[in-house]
Each structure stands twice: as C-alpha cells, then as structure tokens.
Design a protein around this motif. Structure first.
Motif, PDB file in Angstrom:
ATOM      1  N   THR A   1      39.345  37.566  72.513  1.00 46.76           N
ATOM      2  CA  THR A   1      40.569  37.641  73.295  1.00 46.76           C
ATOM      3  C   THR A   1      41.290  38.959  73.044  1.00 46.76           C
TER       4      THR A   1
ATOM      5  N   ARG B   1      42.175  42.044  75.550  1.00 45.23           N
ATOM      6  CA  ARG B   1      43.547  42.514  75.710  1.00 45.23           C
ATOM      7  C   ARG B   1      43.658  44.015  75.527  1.00 45.23           C
TER       8      ARG B   1
ATOM      9  N   LEU C   1      43.824  33.412  84.266  1.00 42.21           N
ATOM     10  CA  LEU C   1      44.089  34.842  84.367  1.00 42.21           C
ATOM     11  C   LEU C   1      44.723  35.366  83.083  1.00 42.21           C
ATOM     12  N   LEU C   2      45.725  34.652  82.598  1.00 41.08           N
ATOM     13  CA  LEU C   2      46.393  35.088  81.375  1.00 41.08           C
ATOM     14  C   LEU C   2      45.409  35.173  80.222  1.00 41.08           C
ATOM     15  N   ARG C   3      44.546  34.189  80.131  1.00 42.70           N
ATOM     16  CA  ARG C   3      43.559  34.218  79.049  1.00 42.70           C
ATOM     17  C   ARG C   3      42.584  35.370  79.228  1.00 42.70           C
ATOM     18  N   ALA C   4      42.233  35.643  80.472  1.00 39.41           N
ATOM     19  CA  ALA C   4      41.290  36.734  80.729  1.00 39.41           C
ATOM     20  C   ALA C   4      41.874  38.071  80.298  1.00 39.41           C
ATOM     21  N   VAL C   5      43.161  38.326  80.615  1.00 36.96           N
ATOM     22  CA  VAL C   5      43.731  39.631  80.254  1.00 36.96           C
ATOM     23  C   VAL C   5      44.189  39.686  78.809  1.00 36.96           C
ATOM     24  N   GLY C   6      43.932  38.641  78.048  1.00 35.73           N
ATOM     25  CA  GLY C   6      44.130  38.781  76.615  1.00 35.73           C
ATOM     26  C   GLY C   6      45.173  37.894  75.956  1.00 35.73           C
ATOM     27  N   MET C   7      45.628  36.824  76.637  1.00 30.65           N
ATOM     28  CA  MET C   7      46.548  35.930  75.950  1.00 30.65           C
ATOM     29  C   MET C   7      45.728  35.011  75.054  1.00 30.65           C
ATOM     30  N   THR C   8      46.098  34.924  73.774  1.00 31.84           N
ATOM     31  CA  THR C   8      45.339  34.055  72.876  1.00 31.84           C
ATOM     32  C   THR C   8      45.695  32.598  73.158  1.00 31.84           C
ATOM     33  N   ARG C   9      44.851  31.717  72.639  1.00 31.18           N
ATOM     34  CA  ARG C   9      45.123  30.287  72.827  1.00 31.18           C
ATOM     35  C   ARG C   9      46.463  29.919  72.215  1.00 31.18           C
TER      36      ARG C   9
ATOM     37  N   ILE D   1      37.808  29.804  80.759  1.00 31.24           N
ATOM     38  CA  ILE D   1      38.424  30.846  81.594  1.00 31.24           C
ATOM     39  C   ILE D   1      37.724  30.983  82.929  1.00 31.24           C
TER      40      ILE D   1
END
Lengths: 257, 852
Positions: free
Chosen positions: A97, A101, B759-767, B846
């Motif tokens: 992740t 990012r 989408l949020l997870r794809a652009v880098g939001m962690t769980r 995702i």
C-alpha cells in the motif's frame, strides 16, 4: 522548449538503472484443473524510465492483468515483478500500500476521484495519505500543465468528464511517482478531450521526465507512445517502437487473426 | 412481481437480516415480559392453591380499605367468632389465623430480609391441622409445633440460609420489640418449599396474638368442612352464624381472590416493562425506516427497470410491503424464541432482589405467540410504508441514466411541517402537565406529545444534520489528516440519511438524559427540603411503609435518655378519608413541630382523639376549614368522623396530607409501628456522645438505621438509585437497537461506496486509515444523535420539574458530569458500531471494488 527534468522520486533512488518497472516470467492463473485460465502465461517485459509505453491487445489478452500485477494490485501465480529494484513479492500488504502511495500513480478509465473531496484535495490525496505537506511549487506546475487553475475548489460532480480525467492525471503526477499506470484513460471521454489528456501525458514524459505505462485498445491513443508492447492470450507477441496509429492498426489486424 | 420480490429477498438476505434484528430485539423483550409475567402469575396461582388446598371456607372481617400501592387493609375478627364457627353443623374443624410482621435477626445483629423492597417477613400462629396449615414440619425426628410462649418454628429456607437449628435461640423483631425464642422445629411451605423468598416465624397462638397480632383477635378463621358437604352449602351455614361486619368465602372463592390481587400487582409491573418495550420498538421503527430507505435507493436501477417494462406503481408498493411483512414474520418468530431466553434472564434479575421464582414450567400462552408475530409484522410494515411509496416514485428513466436524487433534505415545506408538528407536540406535553385533569387523561396527552415531538425532530433532522455534523467533525482534519477529512465529509454528504440514523440514538439518549436530569433534580430538591425543614439531629428509619417497622417502645426508650431532648415517632396508615381511600401519618404532632418545621399553621397541633390535621395544599383544594368534620372509615375501629383542628403548610412534605395525633392513631389502629423516629438532642450535649447513646438503644431494633442530616440526604437520594439503575438497564435495549441502526446504515453505505473505497486503497490508503475513516464517520453520527438527545432530554426534564413544583420538586439541577459521561459513552457507541463495517471495508479486494 525546456530541458527535461528527471523527477526525484520520494522513495529510495532507483539505483543507477533506467528500468522503472519490470516483469520476469510473470504468470497469473485463475481457477484450477480443467477450468484454469492462464491470464498471463510467463510474460517478461521491461518498462524504461522517462518513456511512454503502451500495452495493447484484444480482450482477454491479459493486458489489464499485467498492469494490475506490476502495480501491486494483484498477486502472481509465478514469476516476479519489480518496481525499480523492489521485488513486490517481498512486500507485505502494508508495504504494498505504501508503495502504491509513494511510488506509483494511477489513472483509471472512470471513477477516478473521491466525490466528497475538491479537485485540489483529490490531487493532493496520496501526499495527504502519507501525512506529508505537498510540494506547492510542483503542484502548481502540474496544475498549470493540465490547465485546471480555476476549478480547483470544485467537487467532481461540478466538473465535466474531461475535467475529471485531467484532475486524475494531475493527481498521478503530483506525488512524483516512479511510474504512472493508466488503464484506458481516454475510454470514457470524447475524442477531443481524449487527445488533450494524451497530450498532457506526452508532455509529462517529455518535459517532466515522468514514466507512463498505458493500457489501451485504441490505436490513436497508442500512437502517442514511444513503444507499444502487444499481448495476446497472456503472452507478449510483438513490439513496436515510434508507433503511428496506422501501423498499430495493421499490427492489431494481424494479431487478431 | 411476487417472484421478483422473493428473489430480491433471497439475494439480499443479509442486508435484511441485520435490519430485522432491530425489530427482533424489541419483540424478544416483549415476549420475554409476557412469558415472565405469565410464569410468575401461574406460580402464584399454584402457590395459593397449594396453601389453601385443604380449606373449605374462610371467615374474615368485611371492613376493608384499599389505597393505591399500600394494598388492602382489612379489619380483625374477635376470637369469639372462632367459637361461633366451631358450633356450626358441618364444620369438622376451624382454626383462627394470626398474621403479622416478624423479622429474624441474624448472628451479627442485622435484620434478615428487606420487607420494604423485597419479599415480606411474616409472623404466624402455628396449627397442627395439616388441612389448614400449608406449612409442613420437616421430618427430622426433632421438629414439633410451638406450645410454650418462648418457642418458635422457623421456615426451612431461612433456617438454612442463616444457620438456625432446632434447639438454638433466635432473635426476632416484632411489634413488641425484639424477643428471643427457642427454635423447636423447622417447616417447609408445601412439599417443595416454594415460598418465594418470604420468611415465616410460627408462635403458639396466644403468643402470636401478643407479639405479631392483637390479643383476642384473629386475622381470619379457616374452616374444614365434612367430606361430603359442598363448599357453598358450608359457607351458607356459617354465614348465618356470623356477627355483623364479617363475611365468609368458600375456599375456592378465597383462592380466586388472592390470585386476582396478585394478578393486579403483577399487571402494574407488566405495564412498566411494556412501556420500555414500546420505547424499544419505537426506536426500531426509525432503524427499519432508514434501512429500507437505503435498500430502496440501492435498488433504484432494478426498480426502474421493472417500472420500465410495465410494473405499476401499486405493484412496486406492494412488493416492498410484502418484503417488510415477510421480514416482520421472521423477526417476530425469532423474537418470540429469543424472548423466552430473555424471560430466564429477567428471572435472574428479580432473584437478585430476593424474589425467587422457581424456573420449572415457563408459561407460554397463545397470546404471547400471536402478539410477537403481529408486533413484528406491524412495526416492520409501518416503518416500510414511506420507503415503499418512495420506491414507487422512481421514474422508469432511472434504469437508463442517473436521475438526480436530492439527499440534502433542504426544503421550506419540510421546515414548515416540521415546525408545525413540533409545536403540536410541545403543546400536547405542556397541556398534559400543566392543564387540568378533567378533559383528557394527562398521562396519555403527555405520551402522545412526546411521540409527536420525536417525529417532528425526525422530520427536521436533515435540516440541521449537515451544519451540526460539520461542527462536531471540525477537529478531525487536524487530528486525523485525510482520514479525518473524509470522515467529516462522509457524515455530512447525505444529511437525510445521517439524520435518520442519528434519530434512533437521539430517542434513546434523550430518555437517558431526561431520567438522569429528573433524578438529579429530585435529589437536589430533597436535599433542599431536608436542609430547610429538618431541624432535628437524628432520624431512625425503618424503610417500611405499612408492613412492619419500628416498635413504638424505641421512641419511649429514647425519650428516657438524658442526651435526648425529644424523640417522636411517625406512624403510617391507610384509611378512607372524606370519601377517598388514601394514606395518612400519625404521631405527636405538636412535638414533631418542634423538631421538623411544618411551616405556618392554623389551629393547634395538640390533636385530641377525635381530631385530625390536614396539609394546606389539600385544604385549599377541598375548601376545608378549621372546625369542619370530615367522614372517615377505619378498618380497625368504628370512628366515622374526625374534626379538622389544624392546617399545616409543610413545604417539604414530611407529614403527608393527613395527620393524626398519637391518641387518635392508637384509637383507630390495632397495629402500631413507627415508620421513623425523629430525635432532637439536648443542645448542651456533645453530638458524638449523643449519637453513641442513641445508637446503643437503637441497636436493640436492628431494622432501624440511625441517620444524621447528611445521612438522611444521602439515604433519600440513594433510594432513587436502584430504580434509576433498573430504568437504565431497560433503556439499554433501546440504545442497543440504535447502535444496530448505525452499524446497519454504515454497512449498507459501504456496500454502496465500494468503488470509492477501492480507489482510495489503490492510491495508497492503508487498511488502518480506511477503518479510521469509517470509525470517525460513525462517531460523528452518534454524537449528532447525542447532541440532539441531550437537548430534548433537558427540555423534558425542565418541563416535568416545573410541573411537579407543587409536589416538592423545587430544584432543577443539571447533572453536568452525567451528561459528559453520556456524551463520551455515545462516542464509544459510535466506535463500537463501526467495528464490523470497518473490518468488512478493510477486507475489500481492491480489484473487485474498482471493477464494479
């Protein structure tokens, strides 16, 4: 014309190599036994830094799957994928992740933006997720490049489809990733807007030194790339350098047979 | 259409199940109350049957007064009645029964049991006639009935619990003070010893009359007739031989009456529980309404498609209602079964209060089953009506492209209707509380007003949801970065939905806040009253009202102490005064006036045996004058009128509405117990020394507690707490349902937002960040409901306190600490509600999400 500037990546520097990402014998199998589908059948491909590469192929060729596995959105059945020197198989979920990012930018075909955030908030999203302050100078430059200056405080519902895609491109650029993946970025917009988007992406590669890998089935879009990799049935079946739309069409006809 | 409905249900069964859970809980509580009530009733019914199985007839006085909450007070029989009955042809045997107060004292000197709040502590006379005595001697070879005055038979439950054994001595509190008796036997109530926690002490008949009853009197005379004689015939023969003011019942009639009396008392408890059931179901309707609204919104495309291919609006409405009905049936059925489990739980709760009910044979009546299903169906259907109507309004065009739907709820019409309904509700509440009682039952008016107010707030909710939730969420972007910004935006993006979700919690919190504020004001008012009016130094309190208390000997002994200036007891009694069956207090009025301050008084408080004093509020209500005679009726005397000799103000309500002098009380009541003794010490004596002297005397009367002014305030306030806790526990269900509502809404909206979350997870939001976003969204919603709830609770509390100002509720006190605790707890509820949905969201794959 300004000299191309190689963007310093926010993570560790890509140690001396000019390969932004690569796949080595990547295989992805869905299902098992008789019903097994080999979406990727041992694909090996390199993507050079500061280049615009397109991946093309008919439906079921595995082009989207290839992008997904290199971008860390899906895992491999066998083989390896690398972003820079990092083997994605060595990363756990959290690390993946973080990689997405900080090191990867995404432009999807549609639904790229978070509806509750304004355009500028969407653009700064990956940076904000990392808890960092945006590099204002760079962001201003990106915003100027895609031409969104007066729409920054609007929400996606107040923007046209084309404007939304431009915001998506800006977001992908703003975090200065090592590589940007675009999945059919012009699929949902009219041809004029599509051409604009492709021009921005071209500009980003030429002037800002960005690396872009685009999956597309549109020969016109592919024509903007420096190199096209052709896939069929999960395998690389061809390559074209300095492509034009006409040559691409010819190539696709022959693959289709 | 039916097929489409059923396939819909099957496809989305999880969504509906969580929705149905809200109703299921309410139904479970209802069926549990019914089952428990029925079980208790049938247990008591059996109890009375067993106790009186061998009795063919019962003779008793026909003089009775029944005042609310004080039970029936009945006159006593002369012992000569027993002789009259024995002389009747057909009577095989008859026995006089003595019944009164007798409380055991344990090895440490503490009284056993708490007749004020739990099961009664009885004193009886013993008879060896096994037909008439429901208690059976234990077959241990040594137990026998009491014959000498210092002998006693103890009930086996108490003996086992307190380690009393045959041959030992035991101390017992009676009207005559405490006595020490020798245990000569143990007895069980029936073969199973199911006495429901009541203790019993058996004395020889004459001893019983002296200690717990009245010498020369019996409570009842129980009769066994000849075997072949019909009970009614026997009763008829006895009736002829009876003196005036006595009556005879057949055994069967007596059993039925006893069962009915218990039934009435149980009904009161039943209604108490059902009020909370109603509250829970009311909260449940909000949850169902909200859930169905969301589900309908998510099915817009499907519904539009059906309309496009030819389904009528009516068919759409029926389809949704059918889903609701089916869900209601399932929820009702599951609730019924769960309710039986609840009944077992409530049983344990009552057990903790000393009321042991045997678990064997839960009574499940047909009406419980029927009501469970009906309530489940009705609540679910009614809640689904508006969403069903909305579903029918979906235009067929929505199948093809996105038809914009207004989720803001901003409309002038809404504001106008909401304001109008709110005004109606408030007017109803105020009318019920401050208007006169004649036209409409005030309780019903207030109840309707409260309901209408909640509905009005539900209508107005969306108008304030956005600004308030933005305000509540203001610190989040700074505290939690992007996750915080997203949480705040999400909570305010759909004000209609957020408001509907928060509404359920608002109802629950408003009631909790209201009770808390009311209790706090009550305690504050008591403290003020005690401060202003209580001039004495100590109070000895027995906690008993109408059953037992402190022996009057205590007050006498205290008066004999040097340290004590004056000690006066207050007695409690029931009588019919000026046409209404009510209660009164008695004691040395003039003496009490020195120690308490009963305010400006007309007339003289030196009350003679034929005089009575009344409270000013009552006197003004009824137009009483000094010198006026009012008709009275006592069960233990022939007095039929008393003259009003004094009118006292008594703002603190220490003396009640009616007060008798000592002579008058002793003349009209056979049982004389002091409920409280008030003590004024000699001013020259050291307080601690005086207290020690008083306590030395009071130790002989262990069921009384010595209190000083601070203790009094604490104790009075403390009596409120157990009731408060029960109410909180019962409201807990409504809060739980509201929590479920938040979870449900969150789960449904996450399903709706899958793409965005992917989408949020794809652009880098962690769980972790994702879970945090959802959690904070939930907390904002919960706090929104709480904020509204506290405002409403404050209003209800203030209004009620103002209304009861004349009843002694003079102070309105806001318990700030409690309100802060409520707010914090609500935030925690928000966190808890989000656990499931957040986890679910963080497990999103995702690729699946963004490919949707």
């Amino acid at each position: 014309m300004t000299t191309p500037v190689a963007p310093p990546p926010p993570g560790a520097p890509v140690a001396g190599s000019t390969i932004a990402a690569r796949a080595v014998n990547a295989a992805k199998i869905y299902g098992s036994g008789d019903a097994a589908v080999r979406a990727l059948d041992g694909v090996s491909v390199d993507f050079e830094t500061a280049r615009f590469t397109a991946i093309m192929g008919p439906s079921g060729s595995g082009k989207s799957t290839l992008m997904h596995v290199i971008a860390g959105l899906d895992d491999l059945s066998s083989g390896e994928v690398f972003i820079g020197d990092i083997n994605l198989a060595t990363l756990n979920e959290k690390q993946l992740t973080t990689l997405r990012r900080d090191r990867i930018g995404f432009v999807f075909q549609a639904f790229n933006l978070v509806p509750t955030l304004t355009a500028i908030e969407n653009i700064n999203l990956p940076t904000a997720l990392a808890g960092r302050k945006p590099d204002q100078e760079w962001v201003d430059r990106v915003v100027a490049t895609v031409g969104l200056g007066d729409r920054l405080t609007h929400r996606p519902s107040e923007l046209s489809g084309g404007q939304q895609q431009r915001v998506a491109v800006a977001r992908a650029l703003a975090s200065r990733p090592s590589i940007i993946f675009a999945d059919e970025p012009t699929g949902n917009v009219d041809s004029t807007t599509g051409a604009e988007i492709l021009q921005f992406m071209r500009h980003a590669v030429d002037q800002l030194g960005q690396t872009i890998v685009m999956v597309t089935h549109d020969p016109v879009a592919a024509g903007y790339a420096d190199r096209i990799v052709f896939l069929a049935d999960g395998n690389v079946v061809g390559e074209m350098l300095e492509p034009t739309a006409e040559r691409v069409l010819d190539q696709m006809k022959s693959i289709g047979n | 259409m039916l097929k489409a409905t059923l396939s819909n249900l099957r496809a989305h069964k999880w969504r509906l199940l969580l929705t149905g859970l809200a109703v299921m809980l309410g139904v479970a509580f209802m069926s549990g109350s019914f089952v428990l009530g029925d079980t208790i009733r049938s247990t008591f019914d059996d109890l009375f049957e067993d106790a009186n199985a061998g009795t063919d007839a019962v003779v008793r006085s026909s003089e009775v007064v029944s005042a609310a909450f004080a039970g029936d007070q009945r006159g006593q029989l002369d012992a000569s009645v027993l002789d009259d009955v024995l002389a009747v042809d057909g009577v095989e045997d008859a026995v006089g029964a003595v019944v009164g107060f007798a409380q055991y004292v344990d090895d440490e000197g503490e009284p056993v049991g708490d007749p004020g709040q739990g099961a009664p502590t009885f004193g009886f006379n013993w008879t060896d006639n096994t037909d008439l005595n429901p208690y059976i001697l234990v077959d241990d070879g040594v137990s026998r009935g009491p014959s000498a005055p210092d002998e006693v038979v103890v009930d086996k439950s108490t003996a086992d619990a307190q380690d009393f054994a045959v041959g030992e001595q035991v101390t017992i509190l009676t009207q005559q003070g405490s006595v020490v008796q020798m245990v000569v036997g143990l007895a069980t109530f029936g073969v199973e010893d199911a006495s429901l926690g009541a203790s019993a002490a058996f004395f020889a008949t004459e001893t019983a009359q002296t200690l717990v009853g009245t010498p020369g009197k019996f409570e009842t005379v129980s009769v066994v007739g000849d075997d072949d004689l019909d009970q009614r015939e026997l009763a008829a023969r006895i009736a002829v031989a009876l003196p005036a003011d006595t009556e005879v019942l057949t055994g069967a009639e007596f059993i039925e009456q006893s069962q009915d009396q218990v039934g009435q008392a149980l009904q009161f408890i039943s209604i108490f529980f059902l009020v909370f059931v109603a509250i829970s179901l009311f909260v449940g309707t909000f949850v169902i309404y909200n859930s169905f609204s969301i589900i309908i919104a998510q099915r817009t495309r499907e519904t539009a498609l059906l309309r496009a291919i030819g389904a009528s609006q009516g068919q759409v409405i029926w389809s949704v209602l059918l889903e609701a009905v089916l869900l209601g049936i399932v929820a009702g059925a599951v609730g019924l079964v769960a309710g039986i489990g609840v009944a077992i739980g409530l049983q344990a709760l009552l057990s903790a209060f000393g009321l042991d009910i045997p678990a064997s044979g839960l009574s499940i009546k047909p009406r419980t089953v029927v009501w469970s299903i009906i309530v489940g169906v009705v609540v679910t259907s009614v809640s689904a009506v508006i969403p069903a109507w909305r579903a029918s309004r979906i235009p067929p065009l929505a199948a093809i492209r996105n038809v914009a739907q207004d989720s803001s709820g901003r409309s002038v019409v809404r504001a106008a209707i909401g304001a109008a309904v709110l005004t109606l509700g408030i007017v109803a509440i105020l009318g019920g509380l401050f208007g006169d009682d004649d036209t409409v039952n005030p309780l019903i008016l207030v109840g309707i007003g409260v309901l209408v107010t909640y509905i009005a707030l539900f209508v107005l909710g969306p108008l304030i949801a956005r600004p308030v939730s933005r305000f509540i969420g203001a610190p989040l972007p700074a505290l939690r970065g992007v996750a915080g910004t997203l949480a705040r935006e999400n909570a305010s993006r759909n004000p209609k939905r957020t408001a509907a979700t928060a509404a359920a919690l608002m109802v629950g919190v408003s009631l909790v806040a209201f009770i808390t504020i009311f209790a706090s004001s009550t305690k504050a008012s008591i403290e003020e009253a005690v401060d202003e009016a209580f001039q004495g130094d100590f109070l000895i309190d027995s906690g008993a009202f109408g059953f037992g208390g402190l022996s009057p000997v205590l007050a006498t002994e205290l008066n004999a102490l040097d340290e004590v200036e004056a000690a006066a007891g207050i007695r409690f009694g029931v009588a019919e005064l000026d046409g209404s069956e009510t209660f009164l207090f008695g004691g040395d009025a003039a003496g009490l006036n020195e120690i308490l301050d009963v305010g400006p008084t007309d007339g003289s408080l030196d009350l003679a045996v034929d005089e009575i004093a009344v409270r000013r509020d009552l006197a003004e209500d009824r137009g009483y004058q000094i010198g006026q005679a009012i008709p009275v009726r006592f069960v233990d005397s022939d007095t039929n009128a008393l003259t009003i000799a004094a009118i006292y103000t008594d703002d603190a309500n220490f003396l009640g509405n009616y007060f008798l002098g000592l002579e008058a009380y002793e003349a009209n009541y056979l049982e004389n117990f002091d409920t409280q003794v008030i003590i004024d010490i000699d001013n020259d004596v050291d307080v601690d020394q005086a207290r020690a002297a008083v306590e030395l005397v009071a130790d002989q009367y262990p069921n009384g507690t010595v209190l000083d002014q601070i203790d009094i305030k604490e104790q009075q306030a403390g009596q409120i707490d157990p009731i408060l806790n029960i109410i909180f526990a019962l409201l807990g269900l409504a809060i739980l349902i509201a929590l479920l509502g938040i979870t449900n809404t969150l789960a449904l909206s996450i399903f709706e937002r899958s793409r965005e979350l992917g989408l949020l997870r794809a652009v880098g939001m962690t769980r972790r960040q994702l879970r945090s976003t959802i959690r904070w969204e939930s907390v904002i919603t919960a706090l929104l409901g709480t904020a509204l709830g506290i405002v409403v609770g404050l209003f209800f509390g203030w209004v009620l306190v103002r209304a009861l100002d004349s009843q002694g509720l003079t102070v309105f006190r806001i318990p700030w600490t409690a309100l802060i605790v409520i707010t914090v707890l609500s935030a925690i509820i928000g966190v808890l509600a989000a656990i499931g949905p957040a986890r679910r969201a963080s497990k999103l794959v995702i690729l699946d999400a963004i490919a949707m």
